[in-house]
Scaffold this active site. Structure first.
Site, mmCIF file in Angstrom:
data_model
loop_
_atom_site.group_PDB
_atom_site.id
_atom_site.type_symbol
_atom_site.label_atom_id
_atom_site.label_comp_id
_atom_site.label_asym_id
_atom_site.label_seq_id
_atom_site.Cartn_x
_atom_site.Cartn_y
_atom_site.Cartn_z
ATOM 1 N N THR A 83 0.855 -1.184 0.000
ATOM 2 C CA THR A 83 0.000 0.000 0.000
ATOM 3 C C THR A 83 0.891 1.234 0.000
ATOM 4 O O THR A 83 1.942 1.247 0.632
ATOM 5 C CB THR A 83 -0.885 -0.012 1.261
ATOM 6 O OG1 THR A 83 -1.839 -1.066 1.157
ATOM 7 C CG2 THR A 83 -1.607 1.321 1.459
ATOM 8 N N VAL A 142 -13.669 -3.990 1.523
ATOM 9 C CA VAL A 142 -13.016 -2.688 1.520
ATOM 10 C C VAL A 142 -12.249 -2.554 2.827
ATOM 11 O O VAL A 142 -12.794 -2.835 3.903
ATOM 12 C CB VAL A 142 -14.034 -1.546 1.384
ATOM 13 C CG1 VAL A 142 -13.345 -0.189 1.496
ATOM 14 C CG2 VAL A 142 -14.766 -1.660 0.052
#
Length: 357
Positions: free
Chosen positions: A225, A254
């Site tokens: 990320t 999510v």
């Protein structure tokens, strides 16, 4: 609480500690040196890994170092020209999304169906403006769409097909989903599915189900990320984060990245971008809580980041890390894993980059 930790403050002694190994566990927040103040700058991360050293070869290390340094320079060019912190964050993250080394944009991990689903968020600290997108599969640079949601719609978050429809209206570039797919992500999915099969077989053969594994065991081997926090020459903070989520994720999952206050947050005093096991970062509203420490508890940003990572998350155990900056330009980089590509650049334009402890 583990004594191995890392909270980096800008200063020669602290930078040396960041580069050479883990620092000792901190004393109380009040006793911690807040570090020097920097007029303006940018801090970024490329994702926290697991407790196990990543085992990168020289080529892989060089690729990560070059990518982080390049993203820092891109953000610095914006800030040096008097541009906004939002533009600097965007410029840095776009480069990292385009680099298949990281789990964001091209190179993002695959879900259980073998597809990429991408999330991103960006936040303008002084105005508390924010935009986020989740579960998009055709948006080349999700951070651009997140900003478009913030600036060109009345909403905060858009997801899936609706977000991509808005991307067309906003002239955000769409690509064939095959653009995001890499062999590294395919390999990770195959390993994850093989591990699942072994667990099912073991559970079927055993009289009792195996115990729940820790978050450390579930962290992807292909990770990264990306996120950035910037302070511009006008004293404005912004934060942004972009991710492909978790390998083998299911049913429209999510994580924390587009959840404002969990994986991404900025206000007039503090900006944070987080990386790690998103379900837990949501539960503990990690990014916002760190900024609460800065605003209301009188903590330095480094002390607040340290408290969250090592007093709250580490004992669970939850793996991850954060980067942040306050309005005085003090910087924190805290993580409880073996690695987190990260870096900082200030007015001198010289990128400072680390990969591991």
């Amino acid at each position: 609480m583990r004594t191995a930790m890392l909270v980096c403050l800008l200063g020669s002694a602290a930078l040396a500690a960041c580069a050479t190994g883990p620092a000792p566990a901190p004393a109380s927040s009040a006793a911690q040196d807040p570090g020097p103040r920097v007029e303006w700058g940018l801090v970024i991360h490329g994702g926290a890994g697991s407790r196990t050293p990543p085992g990168w070869n020289a080529e892989q290390r060089a690729a990560r170092e070059a990518a982080v340094a390049g993203a820092l320079r891109a953000g610095h060019a914006v800030l040096a020209a008097g541009g906004s912190s939002l533009d600097a964050v965007q410029a840095a993250i776009v480069l990292l999304e385009d680099d298949s080394t990281f789990n964001a944009g091209r190179g993002a991990v695959l879900n259980a169906e073998g597809r990429n689903e991408l999330d991103a968020a960006i936040m303008d600290g002084p105005a508390l403006r924010v935009g986020a997108v989740a579960g998009v599969q055709r948006v080349k640079n999700p951070i651009l769409l997140a900003r478009a949601v913030m600036e060109r719609s009345e909403h905060v978050m858009m997801i899936g097909d609706g977000a991509e429809q808005f991307a067309r209206l906003a002239d955000i570039e769409l690509v064939d989903p095959a653009y995001f797919r890499t062999q590294a992500a395919v390999n990770d999915l195959e390993r994850e599915k093989a591990s699942e099969r072994r667990k099912r077989d073991s559970a079927a053969a055993a009289p009792r189900a195996p115990p729940e594994e820790s978050s450390a065991a579930r962290i992807n081997s292909h990770y990264g990320t990306v996120g950035a926090v910037a302070l511009d020459r006008q004293g404005r903070l912004a934060a942004g984060t972009s991710t492909g989520g978790r390998t083998n994720k299911r049913y429209g999952r999510v994580g924390d990245v587009p959840i404002i206050g969990a994986g991404t947050y900025a206000n007039a005093d503090c900006g944070i971008s987080a990386t790690g096991h998103g379900e837990w970062f949501i539960r503990y509203t990690v990014a916002r809580d760190i900024c609460v420490g800065v605003q209301y508890r009188g903590q330095t940003i480094a002390a607040a980041a340290d408290s969250m990572m090592f007093r709250v998350l580490d004992p669970i155990p939850v793996d991850g890390g954060v980067v942040g900056m306050d309005r005085q330009g003090r910087i924190a980089m805290a993580f409880n894993t073996a690695s987190m590509p990260r870096g900082y650049i200030g007015p001198d334009g010289a990128p400072k980059v680390w990969l591991t402890r």
